[in-house]
Design a protein around this motif. Structure first.
Motif, PDB file in Angstrom:
ATOM      1  N   GLU A  60       1.347   1.248  -7.755  1.00 49.86           N
ATOM      2  CA  GLU A  60       2.407   2.241  -7.940  1.00 49.86           C
ATOM      3  C   GLU A  60       3.458   2.165  -6.846  1.00 49.86           C
ATOM      4  OE1 GLU A  60       2.031   5.824  -9.828  1.00 49.86           O
ATOM      5  OE2 GLU A  60      -0.161   5.882  -9.818  1.00 49.86           O
TER       6      GLU A  60
ATOM      7  N   MET B 175       1.090   5.819   4.442  1.00 45.16           N
ATOM      8  CA  MET B 175       0.302   6.647   3.533  1.00 45.16           C
ATOM      9  C   MET B 175      -0.705   5.772   2.803  1.00 45.16           C
ATOM     10  SD  MET B 175       2.743   9.302   1.630  1.00 45.16           S
ATOM     11  CE  MET B 175       4.372   9.090   2.275  1.00 45.16           C
ATOM     12  N   GLU B 176      -1.868   6.344   2.526  1.00 44.40           N
ATOM     13  CA  GLU B 176      -2.861   5.643   1.735  1.00 44.40           C
ATOM     14  C   GLU B 176      -2.635   5.988   0.273  1.00 44.40           C
ATOM     15  OE1 GLU B 176      -6.722   6.691   3.183  1.00 44.40           O
ATOM     16  OE2 GLU B 176      -6.100   6.300   5.246  1.00 44.40           O
ATOM     17  N   ILE B 177      -2.475   4.963  -0.554  1.00 45.54           N
ATOM     18  CA  ILE B 177      -2.213   5.179  -1.971  1.00 45.54           C
ATOM     19  C   ILE B 177      -3.332   4.528  -2.776  1.00 45.54           C
ATOM     20  CG2 ILE B 177      -0.536   4.886  -3.846  1.00 45.54           C
ATOM     21  CD1 ILE B 177       0.663   6.391  -1.487  1.00 45.54           C
ATOM     22  N   PRO B 178      -4.113   5.310  -3.526  1.00 49.51           N
ATOM     23  CA  PRO B 178      -5.210   4.721  -4.275  1.00 49.51           C
ATOM     24  C   PRO B 178      -4.722   3.969  -5.519  1.00 49.51           C
ATOM     25  CG  PRO B 178      -5.121   7.093  -4.647  1.00 49.51           C
ATOM     26  CD  PRO B 178      -4.048   6.768  -3.649  1.00 49.51           C
TER      27      PRO B 178
ATOM     28  N   ARG C 135       1.100  16.588   1.949  1.00 49.68           N
ATOM     29  CA  ARG C 135       0.235  15.626   2.636  1.00 49.68           C
ATOM     30  C   ARG C 135       0.137  15.947   4.134  1.00 49.68           C
ATOM     31  NH1 ARG C 135      -0.670  10.619  -0.063  1.00 49.68           N
ATOM     32  NH2 ARG C 135       0.457  10.499  -2.019  1.00 49.68           N
TER      33      ARG C 135
ATOM     34  N   LYS D 285       4.964  13.191  -7.245  1.00 51.88           N
ATOM     35  CA  LYS D 285       3.672  12.690  -6.740  1.00 51.88           C
ATOM     36  C   LYS D 285       3.691  12.441  -5.239  1.00 51.88           C
ATOM     37  CE  LYS D 285       3.156   9.393  -9.904  1.00 51.88           C
ATOM     38  NZ  LYS D 285       2.506   8.298 -10.634  1.00 51.88           N
TER      39      LYS D 285
ATOM     40  N   PHE E 263       4.596   9.811  -3.790  1.00 58.87           N
ATOM     41  CA  PHE E 263       4.304   8.421  -3.461  1.00 58.87           C
ATOM     42  C   PHE E 263       5.545   7.787  -2.842  1.00 58.87           C
ATOM     43  CE2 PHE E 263       0.663   7.236  -6.602  1.00 58.87           C
ATOM     44  CZ  PHE E 263      -0.177   8.070  -5.914  1.00 58.87           C
ATOM     45  N   PRO E 264       5.374   6.942  -1.830  1.00 57.92           N
ATOM     46  CA  PRO E 264       6.531   6.333  -1.172  1.00 57.92           C
ATOM     47  C   PRO E 264       7.327   5.426  -2.103  1.00 57.92           C
ATOM     48  CG  PRO E 264       4.465   5.493  -0.264  1.00 57.92           C
ATOM     49  CD  PRO E 264       4.103   6.578  -1.192  1.00 57.92           C
TER      50      PRO E 264
END
Lengths: 73, 449
Positions: free
Chosen positions: A9, A39-42, B234, B347, B349-350
């Motif tokens: 993603e 950041m940790e992204i699963p 976060r 979300k 997300f970066p």
């Protein structure tokens, strides 16, 4: 049996691969964890099934949308 | 004052620090990794030195190389900014051992506050309220009833050896405690090789209130008002404001006195921030201390008219608090800071890419600080911060209105940003009516998804 792609993603690097080829997985189980912008992204499995291919290694750079693994469901 | 200073950092904070160095006429050196060579602030610096490849551990976290660059360029001060090595006591000591001033607190203060257990004990010993907690609970303990009486519910079970929220469990009912402790112990033993856990009171929907502190290492300490940084995703702040709205002035005043006494007792010697949680009964509890310049220091500057970096430099150069700050410091108006992140607004997300459009807002009362320009590249190597927007108004409502106008005027194409999320938050009644709290952003995200 359907072959399902596990896609990234984000653009980043592969931090930790949690599953191996042959492992059974449930939907939403993390197959690997990516790292981007600290950041940790699963990267979770899209369905219940079995991991049949892992296409990346820990530490490599990946692009958004890149196929990381294949799950057979 | 300093002859020349090295900025041991990158991005927005490098731009922020260079602003004060220019104002004071102090020459400065910036460092850049291979990923950062093309940023305008690198080209505009008095001197710029390469610090290695893109990954931070090979560049911005390379202690020895950073000290070497400071020596080679003839700097007598190193400013660590925030993030990277700002709270690294080893780096602070290495800089000092090279005969260069580390512009921040002494390594011993950084170390004491960096250890969460030690910091909590120090604070409790100085009459700062801390949340009830158990201390380490070994694997031999099987009767937990005493903890329920001592700590109260809900509580948080944490792995003693853990970090970053790994293995953290919330308990709302007493009969779930034993089973969840068992589960946490197994998880902790597997993940960290140590099944020891500890229990702490869990506050539901608290506000994050923090106190801007400054000490000169000569026993003088002052508190420069407080900030509310409750909007977080976060565990990272996204909206910060000063002064904290709708808060009991007496509660804040009492805490300010306690904190000034505590830090004076330790001879604290730089800028620092004490972060606390505020519950629904107006009780403040210690969270942690950041021994550095805070990202959100700009809202304090906006309402007080001070330049905190200038004060920090003065203290590092040996001046007293009286010499770097006016006797009377007051606030006027209200300031809000918005952190513009390159990320999916739902979300979180970066998002990476090239900035095809990047046009910062032009709104009265609004300042934008950024290291980026149109055509710039946002890489996955560092944190996702694109810019800081600070809006100042006469009242909180005025500051919110200016914030909204600024975000509507901020044009970014090429990466996703959190601007839609920020706009939703600023327009929400729960934020405008000061019913916001630290878990609100995640709740917003769930509703939108």
């Amino acid at each position: 049996m359907a072959r399902l792609e596990v896609k990234s993603e984000v653009t980043g690097t592969v931090w930790k691969i949690e599953k191996s080829v042959g492992d059974s997985v449930a939907e939403f189980d993390d197959i690997m964890i990516l790292e981007s912008m600290k950041m940790e992204i699963p990267a979770p499995s899209p369905a219940d099934g079995k991991v049949v291919e892992i296409l990346v290694e820990e530490g490599v750079a990946v692009e958004e949308g890149q196929v990381l693994a294949i799950v057979e469901s | 004052m300093f002859k020349k200073v090295l900025i041991a950092n990158r991005g927005v904070v490098a731009v922020r620090l260079s602003r004060t160095f220019r104002k004071l006429g102090i020459p400065y050196v910036v460092v850049y990794s291979e990923a950062d060579a093309d940023h305008p602030y690198v080209k505009e610096a008095d001197e710029a030195r390469p610090v290695g490849p893109a990954p931070a551990r090979e560049s911005y976290l390379n202690r020895a190389l950073m000290v070497e660059i400071a020596k080679e360029t003839g700097c007598d001060g190193v400013h660590p900014g925030y993030g990277f090595m700002a709270e690294d006591p080893i780096f602070a000591q290495m800089v000092e051992d090279a005969g260069i001033r580390f512009i921040g607190p002494s390594a011993s203060h950084i170390e004491a506050m960096g250890n969460k257990v030690k910091a909590r004990e120090l604070m409790a010993g100085a009459d700062v309220p801390v949340l009830p907690a158990s201390g380490p609970v070994g694997e031999e303990v099987s009767d937990f009833s005493a903890y329920i009486d001592k700590i109260g519910l809900p509580m948080l079970i944490k792995a003693a050896a853990g970090g970053g929220g790994i293995g953290m469990q919330r308990i709302f009912e007493a009969d779930k405690l034993a089973g969840t402790i068992d589960k946490t112990r197994q998880l902790a033993a597997r993940a960290f090789g140590d099944g020891t856990v500890y229990l702490e009171r869990y506050l539901q929907e608290p506000r994050h209130i923090e106190f801007q502190m400054i000490g000169d290492g000569k026993g003088n300490v002052r508190n420069i008002f407080e900030r509310d940084c409750s909007i977080q995703r976060r565990h990272q702040k996204v909206i910060e404001e000063s002064p904290a709205p709708s808060i009991d002035a007496e509660v804040v005043g009492k805490m300010s006195d306690i904190l000034v006494n505590a830090l004076a007792g330790w001879n604290y010697d730089s800028l620092g921030t004490v972060e606390m949680l505020l519950d629904h009964d107006s009780n403040l509890y210690f969270l942690e201390t950041n021994t550095r310049l805070q990202v959100e220091h700009g809202v304090t500057e906006a309402v007080t008219g001070l330049d905190l970096v200038e004060a920090q430099l003065g203290i590092a150069a040996g001046k007293t608090l009286d010499q770097v700050l006016p006797t009377d410091i007051s606030t006027s108006g209200h300031a809000i800071e918005l952190r513009i992140y390159a990320e999916d607004p739902v979300k979180f997300f970066p998002s990476t890419g090239t900035l095809n459009t990047f046009s910062v807002p032009d709104v009265s009362g609004v300042m934008t600080e950024t290291h980026l320009a149109e055509g710039g590249v946002v890489t996955p190597h560092y944190d996702p911060m694109l810019a800081l927007v600070i809006a100042k108004g006469e009242t909180r409502d005025d500051a919110i209105a200016r914030s909204i106008a600024a975000l509507e005027d901020f044009a970014v194409e090429g990466v996703k940003t959190n601007i839609p999320f920020l706009l939703n938050m600023l327009r929400a009644d729960v934020f405008r009516d000061v019913r916001h709290h630290t878990t609100l952003a995640e709740q917003f995200s769930k509703t939108a998804a």
